[in-house]
Design a protein around this motif. Structure first.
Motif, mmCIF file in Angstrom:
data_model
loop_
_atom_site.group_PDB
_atom_site.id
_atom_site.type_symbol
_atom_site.label_atom_id
_atom_site.label_comp_id
_atom_site.label_asym_id
_atom_site.label_seq_id
_atom_site.Cartn_x
_atom_site.Cartn_y
_atom_site.Cartn_z
ATOM 1 N N PHE A 1 -5.875 4.929 17.968
ATOM 2 C CA PHE A 1 -6.092 6.495 16.718
ATOM 3 C C PHE A 1 -5.873 6.063 15.792
ATOM 4 C CE2 PHE A 1 -6.114 8.774 20.716
ATOM 5 C CZ PHE A 1 -7.288 9.586 20.702
ATOM 6 N N VAL A 2 -6.195 6.344 15.039
ATOM 7 C CA VAL A 2 -5.286 5.758 13.404
ATOM 8 C C VAL A 2 -5.271 7.240 12.552
ATOM 9 C CG1 VAL A 2 -7.125 4.102 13.349
ATOM 10 C CG2 VAL A 2 -7.710 6.060 12.077
ATOM 11 N N PRO A 3 -4.036 6.869 11.835
ATOM 12 C CA PRO A 3 -3.353 8.557 11.284
ATOM 13 C C PRO A 3 -4.437 8.500 9.781
ATOM 14 C CG PRO A 3 -2.494 6.311 10.252
ATOM 15 C CD PRO A 3 -2.824 5.861 11.159
ATOM 16 N N LEU A 4 -4.341 9.968 9.453
ATOM 17 C CA LEU A 4 -4.719 11.090 9.035
ATOM 18 C C LEU A 4 -4.551 11.603 8.215
ATOM 19 C CD1 LEU A 4 -7.710 11.849 7.636
ATOM 20 C CD2 LEU A 4 -8.112 12.697 9.191
ATOM 21 N N VAL A 5 -3.651 11.618 6.858
ATOM 22 C CA VAL A 5 -2.753 13.369 6.800
ATOM 23 C C VAL A 5 -3.504 13.115 4.997
ATOM 24 C CG1 VAL A 5 -0.642 11.697 7.291
ATOM 25 C CG2 VAL A 5 -1.306 10.597 5.544
ATOM 26 N N ALA A 6 -3.206 14.602 4.851
ATOM 27 C CA ALA A 6 -3.778 14.936 3.481
ATOM 28 C C ALA A 6 -2.602 15.522 2.486
ATOM 29 C CB ALA A 6 -5.019 15.498 3.702
ATOM 30 N N VAL A 7 -2.298 16.444 0.777
ATOM 31 C CA VAL A 7 -1.871 17.302 0.236
ATOM 32 C C VAL A 7 -2.695 17.019 -0.502
ATOM 33 C CG1 VAL A 7 -1.034 15.260 -0.744
ATOM 34 C CG2 VAL A 7 0.349 17.146 -0.800
ATOM 35 N N GLY A 8 -2.540 18.845 -0.702
ATOM 36 C CA GLY A 8 -3.183 18.675 -2.104
ATOM 37 C C GLY A 8 -4.098 20.158 -1.665
ATOM 38 N N PRO A 9 -4.932 20.507 -2.462
ATOM 39 C CA PRO A 9 -6.242 22.057 -1.969
ATOM 40 C C PRO A 9 -7.818 21.087 -0.918
ATOM 41 C CG PRO A 9 -6.405 20.893 -4.595
ATOM 42 C CD PRO A 9 -4.862 20.372 -3.325
ATOM 43 N N GLN B 1 0.539 13.437 -7.433
ATOM 44 C CA GLN B 1 0.235 14.682 -7.042
ATOM 45 C C GLN B 1 1.272 15.633 -7.536
ATOM 46 O OE1 GLN B 1 0.515 17.281 -4.445
ATOM 47 N NE2 GLN B 1 -1.324 18.127 -4.358
ATOM 48 N N LYS B 2 2.403 15.686 -7.491
ATOM 49 C CA LYS B 2 3.835 16.454 -7.882
ATOM 50 C C LYS B 2 3.454 17.236 -8.820
ATOM 51 C CE LYS B 2 6.896 14.973 -4.534
ATOM 52 N NZ LYS B 2 8.169 13.406 -5.002
ATOM 53 N N ARG B 3 2.858 16.029 -10.842
ATOM 54 C CA ARG B 3 2.364 16.156 -11.597
ATOM 55 C C ARG B 3 1.350 17.316 -11.944
ATOM 56 N NH1 ARG B 3 3.619 10.680 -12.427
ATOM 57 N NH2 ARG B 3 1.717 10.845 -13.634
ATOM 58 N N HIS B 4 0.840 17.338 -10.959
ATOM 59 C CA HIS B 4 -1.290 17.795 -11.057
ATOM 60 C C HIS B 4 -0.729 18.576 -9.429
ATOM 61 C CE1 HIS B 4 -1.358 16.004 -15.131
ATOM 62 N NE2 HIS B 4 -1.162 14.873 -14.180
ATOM 63 N N PRO B 5 -0.692 19.131 -8.966
ATOM 64 C CA PRO B 5 -0.625 19.814 -7.821
ATOM 65 C C PRO B 5 -1.817 20.491 -7.377
ATOM 66 C CG PRO B 5 0.821 21.249 -9.327
ATOM 67 C CD PRO B 5 0.235 20.085 -9.701
ATOM 68 N N GLU B 6 -3.100 20.046 -8.372
ATOM 69 C CA GLU B 6 -4.387 20.593 -7.412
ATOM 70 C C GLU B 6 -5.209 18.971 -7.166
ATOM 71 O OE1 GLU B 6 -4.555 19.370 -11.834
ATOM 72 O OE2 GLU B 6 -3.203 20.145 -10.973
ATOM 73 N N PHE C 1 0.695 -1.429 0.064
ATOM 74 C CA PHE C 1 -0.075 0.025 0.261
ATOM 75 C C PHE C 1 0.860 1.688 -0.135
ATOM 76 C CE2 PHE C 1 -2.429 3.452 2.269
ATOM 77 C CZ PHE C 1 -3.306 3.271 1.318
ATOM 78 N N ASP C 2 1.699 1.166 0.458
ATOM 79 C CA ASP C 2 2.894 2.148 1.039
ATOM 80 C C ASP C 2 3.526 2.998 -0.553
ATOM 81 O OD1 ASP C 2 3.841 4.010 2.503
ATOM 82 O OD2 ASP C 2 6.067 3.586 2.084
ATOM 83 N N GLU C 3 3.480 1.357 -1.091
ATOM 84 C CA GLU C 3 4.489 1.993 -2.883
ATOM 85 C C GLU C 3 3.082 2.221 -3.892
ATOM 86 O OE1 GLU C 3 5.654 -2.562 -3.816
ATOM 87 O OE2 GLU C 3 7.621 -2.047 -3.007
ATOM 88 N N ALA C 4 1.298 2.343 -3.537
ATOM 89 C CA ALA C 4 1.151 2.771 -4.394
ATOM 90 C C ALA C 4 0.538 4.150 -3.831
ATOM 91 C CB ALA C 4 -0.513 1.807 -4.061
ATOM 92 N N ILE C 5 0.907 4.260 -2.035
ATOM 93 C CA ILE C 5 0.721 5.978 -1.562
ATOM 94 C C ILE C 5 2.217 6.411 -2.752
ATOM 95 C CG2 ILE C 5 1.110 7.265 -0.128
ATOM 96 C CD1 ILE C 5 -0.040 5.748 1.718
ATOM 97 N N ASP C 6 3.304 5.810 -2.952
ATOM 98 C CA ASP C 6 4.114 6.622 -3.615
ATOM 99 C C ASP C 6 4.415 7.154 -5.303
ATOM 100 O OD1 ASP C 6 6.069 6.116 -1.360
ATOM 101 O OD2 ASP C 6 6.736 4.873 -2.312
ATOM 102 N N VAL C 7 2.901 6.326 -5.690
ATOM 103 C CA VAL C 7 2.563 6.402 -7.260
ATOM 104 C C VAL C 7 1.801 7.719 -7.201
ATOM 105 C CG1 VAL C 7 1.333 5.457 -8.461
ATOM 106 C CG2 VAL C 7 2.943 4.008 -7.609
ATOM 107 N N CYS C 8 0.860 7.820 -5.825
ATOM 108 C CA CYS C 8 -0.564 8.723 -6.116
ATOM 109 C C CYS C 8 0.791 10.037 -5.447
ATOM 110 C CB CYS C 8 -1.595 8.578 -4.680
ATOM 111 S SG CYS C 8 -2.142 7.070 -5.257
ATOM 112 N N LEU C 9 1.868 10.018 -4.953
ATOM 113 C CA LEU C 9 1.994 11.307 -4.749
ATOM 114 C C LEU C 9 2.845 11.649 -5.783
ATOM 115 C CD1 LEU C 9 3.917 10.830 -1.197
ATOM 116 C CD2 LEU C 9 2.328 11.494 -1.520
#
Length: 373
Positions: free
Chosen positions: A294-302, A153-158, A142-150
Motif C-alpha cells: 500500500f502507498v500513502p495518500l494524504v490531502a489537505v484543503g477543500p 496552502q496556509k496562505r491560500h487555504p482554498e 521531495f519532502d522539502e518541496a512538500i513543505d513549500v506547498c504546505l
C-alpha cells in the motif's frame, strides 16, 4: 496525453501545443534539434511562442514572472540528489526541487485557478537500482518541496494539495541486525557517509546503468572494470565502505552478467550492489521491480475528504475530474486471471524477452519503464 512515455520527442511538442504555462525538469535532448531524430528545433518553437527558456540554475534565478517558462536543466533525467549534494557543477546547473516548486508557485500564485504537479521522480529510479541512499535523498528533496506547498496552502487555504505515489518499488527494508538489533541504527547512519549514487559508481566501471543513454551507432562499449582492487577502492571512496575481498569476488560476475542469484529477479548488477551495500547500510531489497505494498495518500484543503482511507488508485484521477466538474471515467481492462506461468521462471522471462525483441523489430515494441542490468 494519448502518448506513451517512450514518445518523449512527441511529448515535448505536445506540451507546446497544449500551451502549458510552467515546465521545469530535465530532458534537453528532446528539445534540441541536434539530438532529435526529426532534427526539429523545438527550442526555437518555444521561443517563438514566447517562452522564457532556462538551462542553468543561474538563468532560472533571473526568471521573470511574466510569460511562460521552460526550464530544462539536464540532458536526460535530473541528477540524483546525493550526487547533486556533492558536485558544485551540478548545483550551478540544476536548481533544487524545492526551489523549482517555490518559484513555480510564486509565478502561478495570482492566477484565479491552476493545477500544478510536482514529482520526486528519481525516488523510483533509485529504488529500481536498489540504491537506498539515492532513493532516500530524493525522498527528502521531495519532502522539502512538500513543505513549500504546505506553506503556500496556509496562505491560500482554498488550495487542495494531494500527496501520493503510483506504486512502491523494490520493497526496501531496514533489517534488524546484531544482538537485540543493536547494529541497525548505527548502520543506517552510514547513509550520511555516501557521496555517490549507484549510477555514478557503475559509470566509473563502464557498466551501463538503467538510466545510461544508448551508445551511438557503431561505437564499441569500453571494457567493464573487473579489477577487484579498483572495484573495492571505488566503493570505499564513494560510500566509506571497506568491502572484503570475499564479497568483491562474489559480486564481480554480476558486472559482466555472469552471476546467478537464487532469485532470478536479483540477477542484475544493481540488485547485487544493493545487497552488497546492505552490509553497510542495513537496508535490503526484494527485487528491482514495482511491488504491491500500500502507498500513502494524504490531502489537505477543500475536497481533501475524498482522499482518505483505502481507495483504488484509479479513483484518485476520478476525484480530480469530479472536483473540476468533469464527468469522465477511463475505460478499464479485466484482470488476466487465466495467465499460465511455467515452473521455470527464468525460461519464461527469456521467452518474454524474445517476444519483445520480435515486436521491436516489427516496430510494435513498447520501451519498458526501467531495465535492471
Amino acid at each position: 496525453s494519448g502518448l506513451k512515455r517512450e514518445a518523449a520527442e512527441a511529448i515535448a511538442v505536445q506540451y507546446l501545443e497544449r500551451g502549458v504555462d510552467v515546465l521545469l525538469g530535465g530532458g534537453q535532448k528532446f528539445f534540441d534539434a541536434t539530438k532529435r531524430k526529426d532534427k526539429r528545433d523545438v527550442l526555437a518553437d518555444y521561443k517563438t511562442a514566447g517562452y522564457q527558456i532556462f538551462k542553468t540554475a543561474q538563468e532560472f534565478s533571473a526568471a521573470k514572472n511574466d510569460g511562460k517558462w521552460l526550464g530544462i536543466f539536464a540532458n536526460s533525467h535530473l541528477p540524483f540528489t546525493v550526487d547533486w549534494n556533492h558536485d558544485a557543477k551540478l548545483k550551478a546547473n540544476v536548481p533544487h526541487l524545492a526551489k523549482l516548486t517555490r518559484r513555480a508557485l510564486a509565478k502561478l500564485e495570482h492566477e484565479s485557478r491552476f493545477i500544478m504537479q510536482v514529482e520526486g521522480g528519481r525516488v523510483d529510479h533509485g529504488a529500481h537500482m536498489c540504491d537506498a541512499v539515492a532513493a532516500l535523498y530524493d525522498q527528502v528533496a521531495f519532502d522539502e518541496a512538500i513543505d513549500v506547498c504546505l506553506d503556500f496552502q496556509k496562505r491560500h487555504p482554498e488550495t487542495l494539495i494531494v500527496i501520493t505515489t503510483d506504486h512502491p518499488t523494490g520493497n526496501p527494508g531496514l533489517s534488524g541486525i546484531g544482538a537485540s538489533y543493536g547494529f541497525s541504527s548505527a548502520l543506517f547512519s552510514n547513509v550520511q557517509r555516501v557521496k555517490k549514487s549507484f549510477s555514478e559508481i557503475l559509470k566509473s566501471w563502464n557498466v551501463p546503468s538503467p538510466d545510461a543513454p544508448p551508445l551511438p551507432k557503431g561505437e564499441v562499449a569500453p571494457a567493464i572494470q573487473q579489477d577487484p582492487k579498483v572495484i573495492a577502492d571505488t566503493i570505499l571512496a564513494a560510500t566509506d565502505y571497506q568491502v572484503s575481498a570475499e564479497k568483491i569476488a562474489a559480486f564481480l560476475p554480476f558486472l559482466v552478467r555472469k552471476g546467478k542469484a537464487p532469485f532470478t529477479l536479483m540477477n542484475a548488477a544493481v540488485a547485487q550492489l544493493g545487497q552488497l551495500m546492505a552490509n553497510h547500510l542495513g537496508i535490503g531489497w526484494t527485487g528491482t521491480a514495482h511491488c504491491s505494498d500500500f502507498v500513502p495518500l494524504v490531502a489537505v484543503g477543500p475536497g481533501a475528504e475524498r482522499f482518505r482511507g483505502f481507495i483504488q488508485n484509479t479513483d484518485v484521477f476520478r476525484h480530480y475530474t469530479q472536483l473540476a466538474g468533469i464527468d469522465f471515467k477511463n475505460p478499464s481492462l479485466p484482470i488476466k486471471e487465466d495467465l499460465k506461468i511455467g515452473p521455470d521462471i527464468e525460461k519464461e522471462l527469456q521467452l518474454e524477452k524474445e517476444k519483445a525483441a520480435k515486436e521491436k523489430s516489427a516496430g510494435r515494441h513498447e520501451v519498458p519503464h526501467w531495465l535492471a542490468v
